[in-house]
Motif scaffolding. Sequence first.
Motif, short mmCIF file in Angstrom:
data_model
loop_
_atom_site.label_atom_id
_atom_site.label_comp_id
_atom_site.label_asym_id
_atom_site.label_seq_id
_atom_site.Cartn_x
_atom_site.Cartn_y
_atom_site.Cartn_z
N TYR A 8 24.17 59.55 14.33
CA TYR A 8 23.44 60.77 14.01
C TYR A 8 22.54 61.12 15.18
O TYR A 8 21.83 60.27 15.71
CB TYR A 8 22.60 60.59 12.74
CG TYR A 8 21.96 61.87 12.25
CD1 TYR A 8 22.73 62.86 11.63
CD2 TYR A 8 20.61 62.11 12.44
CE1 TYR A 8 22.16 64.03 11.19
CE2 TYR A 8 20.03 63.28 12.01
CZ TYR A 8 20.80 64.24 11.38
OH TYR A 8 20.23 65.41 10.96
N TYR A 14 25.86 65.24 15.45
CA TYR A 14 26.16 63.84 15.70
C TYR A 14 26.45 63.65 17.18
O TYR A 14 26.83 64.59 17.87
CB TYR A 14 27.36 63.39 14.86
CG TYR A 14 27.05 63.29 13.39
CD1 TYR A 14 26.80 62.05 12.80
CD2 TYR A 14 26.96 64.42 12.59
CE1 TYR A 14 26.49 61.96 11.45
CE2 TYR A 14 26.66 64.34 11.25
CZ TYR A 14 26.42 63.10 10.68
OH TYR A 14 26.11 63.01 9.36
N ALA A 48 32.65 65.13 13.30
CA ALA A 48 32.27 63.71 13.26
C ALA A 48 32.98 63.01 12.11
O ALA A 48 33.48 61.89 12.25
CB ALA A 48 30.75 63.58 13.12
N GLU A 102 31.56 59.78 5.17
CA GLU A 102 30.46 59.11 5.86
C GLU A 102 29.97 57.92 5.04
O GLU A 102 29.77 56.81 5.55
CB GLU A 102 29.32 60.10 6.10
CG GLU A 102 28.15 59.50 6.88
CD GLU A 102 27.03 60.49 7.09
OE1 GLU A 102 25.96 60.06 7.54
OE2 GLU A 102 27.23 61.68 6.78
#
Length: 209
Positions: free
Chosen positions: A13, A21, A43, A196
């Motif tokens: 991040y 990112y 990302a 994520e």
Amino acid sequence: MSLVRLKIKGISYSQTQNGAYALILNEDQGDRKLPIVIGAFEAQSIAIALEKEIRPPRPLTHDLFKNFSDRFGIVVKQVIIHKLVDGVFYSSIICEREGIEEIIDARTSDAIALALRFDAPIFTYKNILDQAGIFLKFSSKEKDKKDAEGSIMVNEILQEGETVEIESGASDGYTELNLDELKAELLKAVNNEDYEKAAKLRDEISKRN
């Protein structure tokens, strides 16, 4: 101009840009890193391609492009990050179909997401790496951990010649769950397309095994 092959070091991040990112590329035969700021969707797509064990229930955009290319005999041979202007990287995708080679302009994040799916090498020119490449400085504590952890957090995107300290990411409370609970949460995250979270859960499961 000579080409330098790059490998993906990781994604973190970005602490300098909200909602962005940092994709960290490492020169294949050296220590310099090339940090590139990318969006959250890109990302996620790159992370999915890196995490071989995570299979989305439906194809993402880059997966769809790969399926389309396979159907029509198009192969991505390589990706070249060929230009850097005002902090923006420009890339080309080198494709081949029936022996005919084509060069397609693309955003760097999209090009890399596709390169991963085609197992295609990623290159940049030496002068770009000389201009934008950085060396990452690890604290002594992090030096002991970085190989075992497998992930890094980059605090800043830097200019040439500057260095950055590295810190480990937070555990997000997953250490409190047992292995069966982690696997259940991983399945739930994949079904909800929260990749994520799925990647973090998979990392925690890997550390337990």
